[in-house]
Write a protein that holds these residues in place. Sequence first.
Motif, short mmCIF file in Angstrom:
data_model
loop_
_atom_site.label_atom_id
_atom_site.label_comp_id
_atom_site.label_asym_id
_atom_site.label_seq_id
_atom_site.Cartn_x
_atom_site.Cartn_y
_atom_site.Cartn_z
N UNK A 120 47.79 53.17 29.95
CA UNK A 120 48.59 53.66 30.31
C UNK A 120 48.07 55.16 31.31
N UNK A 121 46.91 55.12 31.06
CA UNK A 121 45.52 56.43 31.65
C UNK A 121 45.58 55.55 33.13
N UNK A 122 45.35 54.26 33.21
CA UNK A 122 45.29 54.06 34.67
C UNK A 122 46.31 53.73 36.00
N UNK A 123 47.57 53.68 35.03
CA UNK A 123 48.84 53.38 35.73
C UNK A 123 48.74 56.17 36.53
N UNK B 129 40.17 51.31 44.27
CA UNK B 129 39.79 50.03 44.34
C UNK B 129 39.13 49.96 43.37
N UNK B 130 38.83 51.10 42.48
CA UNK B 130 37.88 51.15 41.50
C UNK B 130 39.54 50.69 40.50
N UNK B 131 40.29 51.42 40.38
CA UNK B 131 41.54 51.60 39.53
C UNK B 131 42.15 50.56 39.38
N UNK B 132 42.54 49.54 40.84
CA UNK B 132 42.50 48.15 40.70
C UNK B 132 41.77 47.46 39.12
N UNK B 133 40.49 47.57 39.82
CA UNK B 133 39.54 46.54 38.91
C UNK B 133 39.93 46.63 37.93
N UNK B 134 39.83 48.19 37.57
CA UNK B 134 39.96 48.51 36.13
C UNK B 134 41.31 47.86 35.30
N UNK B 135 42.07 48.07 36.01
CA UNK B 135 43.57 47.64 35.07
C UNK B 135 43.39 45.66 35.74
N UNK C 35 47.25 35.35 35.15
CA UNK C 35 47.48 35.66 36.47
C UNK C 35 47.45 37.44 37.07
N UNK C 36 47.84 38.52 36.02
CA UNK C 36 47.81 40.09 37.08
C UNK C 36 45.87 40.42 36.75
N UNK C 37 45.34 39.41 36.04
CA UNK C 37 43.64 39.99 36.15
C UNK C 37 43.03 39.45 37.34
N UNK C 38 42.95 37.97 37.83
CA UNK C 38 43.09 37.68 39.00
C UNK C 38 43.85 38.62 40.08
N UNK C 39 45.38 38.43 39.90
CA UNK C 39 45.46 40.03 41.52
C UNK C 39 44.96 41.07 41.68
N UNK C 40 44.95 42.10 40.59
CA UNK C 40 44.33 43.63 40.48
C UNK C 40 42.62 43.20 41.43
N UNK C 41 41.77 42.08 41.10
CA UNK C 41 40.42 41.72 40.71
C UNK C 41 40.44 41.67 42.45
N UNK C 42 41.16 40.75 43.23
CA UNK C 42 41.43 40.67 44.78
C UNK C 42 41.70 41.89 45.46
#
Length: 631
Positions: free
Chosen positions: A197-200, A216-222, A233-240
């Motif tokens: 919730x906080x990250x979004x 960049x940091x925000x997407x990595x944290x999500x 699947x979501x993990x890999x998407x946000x890391x990339x």
Amino acid sequence: MKSYYTIIIALLMLLGKVHSQELVKDSLNMALQHAVDDSSKYKVQMLLTDFYIEKDRPLSIQYSNACIELARKNDKFLDEASSLTDKGHALTHLEKYSEAYTCFTDALKIADDPSYNGKSWDKTTTGEKERLMILCKVYQNFAGLQESASNNAKSKELLLEAKSIAEKNGFFKNLGSLNLDLAHRYLNSDHTDTALILARQAMHFLTAAGEMRPLGYCNMLIGLIWQKMKGYDSTLYYFRKSVAISSYFENYTNLTAGFTNLSSYYISVKPDPDSAIFYTQAWLKILEKSGTGNFGAAYYNMSEAYKLKYNKDSIIKYQTLAISEKDKAFQKRGTSLTSLQNEALVEQEQMMKLKEREVENKNRLRISIIAGVLILFGLISLILYNNNRKKQKANKALETTLAHLRSAQAQLIQSEKMASLGELTAGIAHEIQNPLNFVNNFSEINKELAEELEQEIDKGNYAGAKLIAKDIKDNEEKISHHGKRADAIVKGMLQHSRSSSGAKEPTNINALADEYLRLAYHGLRAKDKSFNATIKTDFDESIGKIDIIPQDIGRVLLNLINNAFYAVKEKAKDAAPGYEPMVTVSTRLVDTKENSPISQLANQLILSVADNGMGISEANRNKIFQPFFTT
């Protein structure tokens, strides 16, 4: 001045449209060459500080020092505090903790002082708003140093203080980065729902404020949050996505973290040796380019990647490099932490001296008050002596005094009830805030899900719409649950504050005792955040509801529990290392078969409040049932 502002406008256009880091750097250097006064030089060097802060920290520190020198020369104290904070941030990442600590404490002394309002070159905001914005920045970066020193409680406290300032003043840019840091803390403590919730929310605030670099940091944290929730699947998407954004802005810190997470993902989550080696090599290149970072961890991951390929020579090579680098890093971190502890001790000594002076001043004030009271009593005694010479007036005065005493007694009883309610107030505020936060957060999520539901229905994707509808229903159940929790707390508070009717009513004594235990603890914590104690309960679940007067029993419980916390708090001041303050509340029904001194209490309930504090002295034990006796 005109040429300077023309260059700055051109620079902003480059930042927004051209998207070339080299052009930005060249434009800044050109602007610095053409700056004609200290104000212009400061602003350009501040931009250079920010430009290099995540890619070349030693160079960033050089520009910070230049900014600090210019600000001090011109008595621009708030600008000095801002640049001290930037320097402290860079020093923290270079593990120079002692120097960073000094920067943050010096910045805090300025930013926390209202007398420095308006002392800066920035005239776009009012003096008070600007100072609070810088204070918010100091707290947030100081929290980063505390986390690096493993002082997680202090780190979270500073972040929450900064968030409170940002929310009160509408600092949306600060709220974005603060929610991001708080999401990281909640993720580390396994509160993944709150972290997401906080990250979004952070992504929303940062995007609205036009702050793209932290995304960049925000997407990595999500991505990390989804990884913990096994949404790979979501993990890999946000890391990339994180790597793409960080690479674009040449943010070496976030880029290092992105390659680290992708390397670990392909080693332990979805084993793929080639991908793991690829991302670890990219990680090492960034470390070499930035000149800072954990080479030991990168070498370790490389050895783990080669384990997947069963390449013994490469495994041994990178394990040897990892051990060597980790030894160096351990020695460096140990030295930095020791320096930081020494700084903290010096600061603590200064605070203790200030407290000693405060105690001396309070003692002088007490002596003056006592002398005044004695003089007042002397005058009253003289008046009473003269009045007593006249019998009739004395009798009337006695009758009047008795009437006043009766009134005072009634007021004292009511005051005692209200005092116990005051003891609960801080605890109630803490307890009711938690369910309200959940209600607000899940309501916000449902709003977003409702929009997604409409989109899925418009697309004709009814299967996806059903899944979203189920999420909305689940969230509504959580909202209902936490709403009922808040309602129960409010009802309990109202029940405590109202006058007792003297009528007994069926009450769950276990729930009543547990409620007052937690409210008393959080009430004390609200007054003294340094206080900590272990609270334990041992309730007999077979009791059920019993007929009692809940208001009266509640006040008795509150007094007992407050006394218990006072006892352990006092003992903790002089206790030997290892002492753990503990308060225990228990209930049980007396078994008629028990062979104990209280076996005559058959079919009765025992409610016990115990602590491992300093105990009651022998001299006071015979006085504990005297009305209004206290130590």
